[in-house]
Design a protein around this motif. Structure first.
Motif, mmCIF file in Angstrom:
data_model
loop_
_atom_site.group_PDB
_atom_site.id
_atom_site.type_symbol
_atom_site.label_atom_id
_atom_site.label_comp_id
_atom_site.label_asym_id
_atom_site.label_seq_id
_atom_site.Cartn_x
_atom_site.Cartn_y
_atom_site.Cartn_z
ATOM 1 N N UNK A 169 49.488 99.895 -12.743
ATOM 2 C CA UNK A 169 50.518 99.234 -13.560
ATOM 3 C C UNK A 169 50.334 97.712 -13.488
ATOM 4 N N UNK A 170 50.096 97.211 -12.270
ATOM 5 C CA UNK A 170 49.885 95.770 -12.108
ATOM 6 C C UNK A 170 48.624 95.301 -12.816
ATOM 7 N N UNK A 171 47.598 96.151 -12.777
ATOM 8 C CA UNK A 171 46.348 95.802 -13.455
ATOM 9 C C UNK A 171 46.576 95.641 -14.956
ATOM 10 N N UNK B 241 54.835 109.120 -17.997
ATOM 11 C CA UNK B 241 53.682 108.795 -18.838
ATOM 12 C C UNK B 241 53.005 107.525 -18.346
ATOM 13 N N UNK B 242 53.829 106.536 -18.012
ATOM 14 C CA UNK B 242 53.274 105.265 -17.550
ATOM 15 C C UNK B 242 52.536 105.447 -16.233
ATOM 16 N N UNK C 231 47.441 105.769 -13.258
ATOM 17 C CA UNK C 231 46.499 106.448 -12.361
ATOM 18 C C UNK C 231 45.157 106.622 -13.063
ATOM 19 N N UNK C 232 45.196 106.982 -14.339
ATOM 20 C CA UNK C 232 43.949 107.120 -15.096
ATOM 21 C C UNK C 232 43.192 105.797 -15.156
ATOM 22 N N UNK C 233 43.933 104.711 -15.385
ATOM 23 C CA UNK C 233 43.312 103.386 -15.428
ATOM 24 C C UNK C 233 42.599 103.091 -14.114
ATOM 25 N N UNK C 234 43.331 103.251 -13.016
ATOM 26 C CA UNK C 234 42.767 102.947 -11.708
ATOM 27 C C UNK C 234 41.524 103.785 -11.450
#
Lengths: 120, 120
Positions: free
Chosen positions: A110-112, B14-15, B20-23
Motif C-alpha cells: 500500500x505504501x509503495x 480488494x486493496x 500483496x500482489x504488487x509486493x
DNA sequence: GTAGGTGGTTTCCTACAGGAAAGTACTTCC
DNA sequence: GGAAGTACTTTCCTGTAGGAAACCACCTAC
C-alpha cells in the motif's frame, strides 16, 4: 591470490537466508497468499466459495494449491457430511502465524503504491 | 438462483489483495530476497562480490535481478572511477523499508524449521 | 603478449508454472 | 430422465523462469 573477505558466511546469515528460502518455497506460486489471505478473512470456506472469491483462479490451480497448503499444515480440509457433500477449508492455528507477515506485505504494498503515485 | 454472499469484495480487502500482489511481483523470482538481504547486511558490494556471496546464482540471473531491483528504486548502482572500473550496489532508503518484511520472513522460516523438526 | 580480474550481455536449452477445457462421480431438484 | 450443483482430476498447451557456457570490452600486472 588475495581474496576479498566474504561477509556473508557467518552462521547467523546462512540461517536467515535458509529461513527465507524455506518461507518462500512454502508460499511460492501466484495464488498461495491470496488463498491464505482469503481464508484468514473468511474463516471457513468451501471449494466453490474460494473459486468465486479469488478472481481469476481456475479449479486446477485452486485444487493444487490447496493440497500444497494442506500438506504443509497451513490450512485444514474437512469433509462435511451434508446432503450434497461439501468440503470446508480453514486456516490452521499454524497458518494463522503467517498473519503478521501477510500484514507487513500488504502494508508495504500500500505504501509503495502511494509513493509511486505521489512522489514520482 | 440464490447466490451465496461474497465476503471478499469489500474495498478494504480488494486493496489488501492488490497490495500483496504488487509486493510479490516486485520481489518475484528466486533471488531478489537473497540479493536484498545480502545488501542490507553488507552495505556496499560489487558485482563480483554478490556473485560470490550468493551461493548458486549465475551472472545472467544476477545481472537481470539487479536491473529489476534498480528499476524499482530498491537498490542503487554507482559506477566508481577506480583503476579497474568497479560498480557498487547498495540498498536505497526505500529498499531499506523492506527490512521488517524480510525480518518477519526470516523469523517465520526459523520458527517453521523448529516446529517441523521438534514437534512432528 | 597473455593471463587474470572487473562487469556484464548473448545464446541456447530445459523444466516447471499455470491456464482452458473437458471429464468423473455423486446428489438433489423438478 | 435431465439439468444443475459440489468437488475435484486429467489432458493439453504455452510462456517464462532460470541455468550453463561463451563472448565482449576494458584494464593491470608480469
Amino acid at each position: 591470490m588475495k581474496k576479498k573477505a566474504i561477509v556473508n558466511n557467518t552462521p547467523v546469515c546462512q540461517v536467515r537466508m535458509q529461513a527465507i528460502s524455506d518461507t518462500m518455497s512454502l508460499l511460492s506460486g501466484k495464488w498461495k497468499f491470496h488463498i491464505l489471505g482469503t481464508l484468514i478473512e473468511g474463516c471457513k470456506l468451501g471449494f466453490m466459495d474460494l473459486l468465486r472469491e479469488i478472481d481469476g483462479i481456475g479449479s486446477k490451480m485452486l485444487s493444487k494449491e490447496l493440497q500444497d497448503l494442506e500438506m504443509n499444515h497451513l490450512i485444514s480440509r474437512t469433509v462435511m457430511d451434508t446432503k450434497p457433500i461439501t468440503v470446508q477449508y480453514a486456516i490452521t492455528e499454524y497458518g494463522a502465524t503467517l498473519t503478521p507477515l501477510i500484514n507487513e506485505m500488504a502494508k508495504w504494498g500500500i505504501e509503495y503504491r502511494q509513493s509511486v503515485h505521489g512522489a514520482k
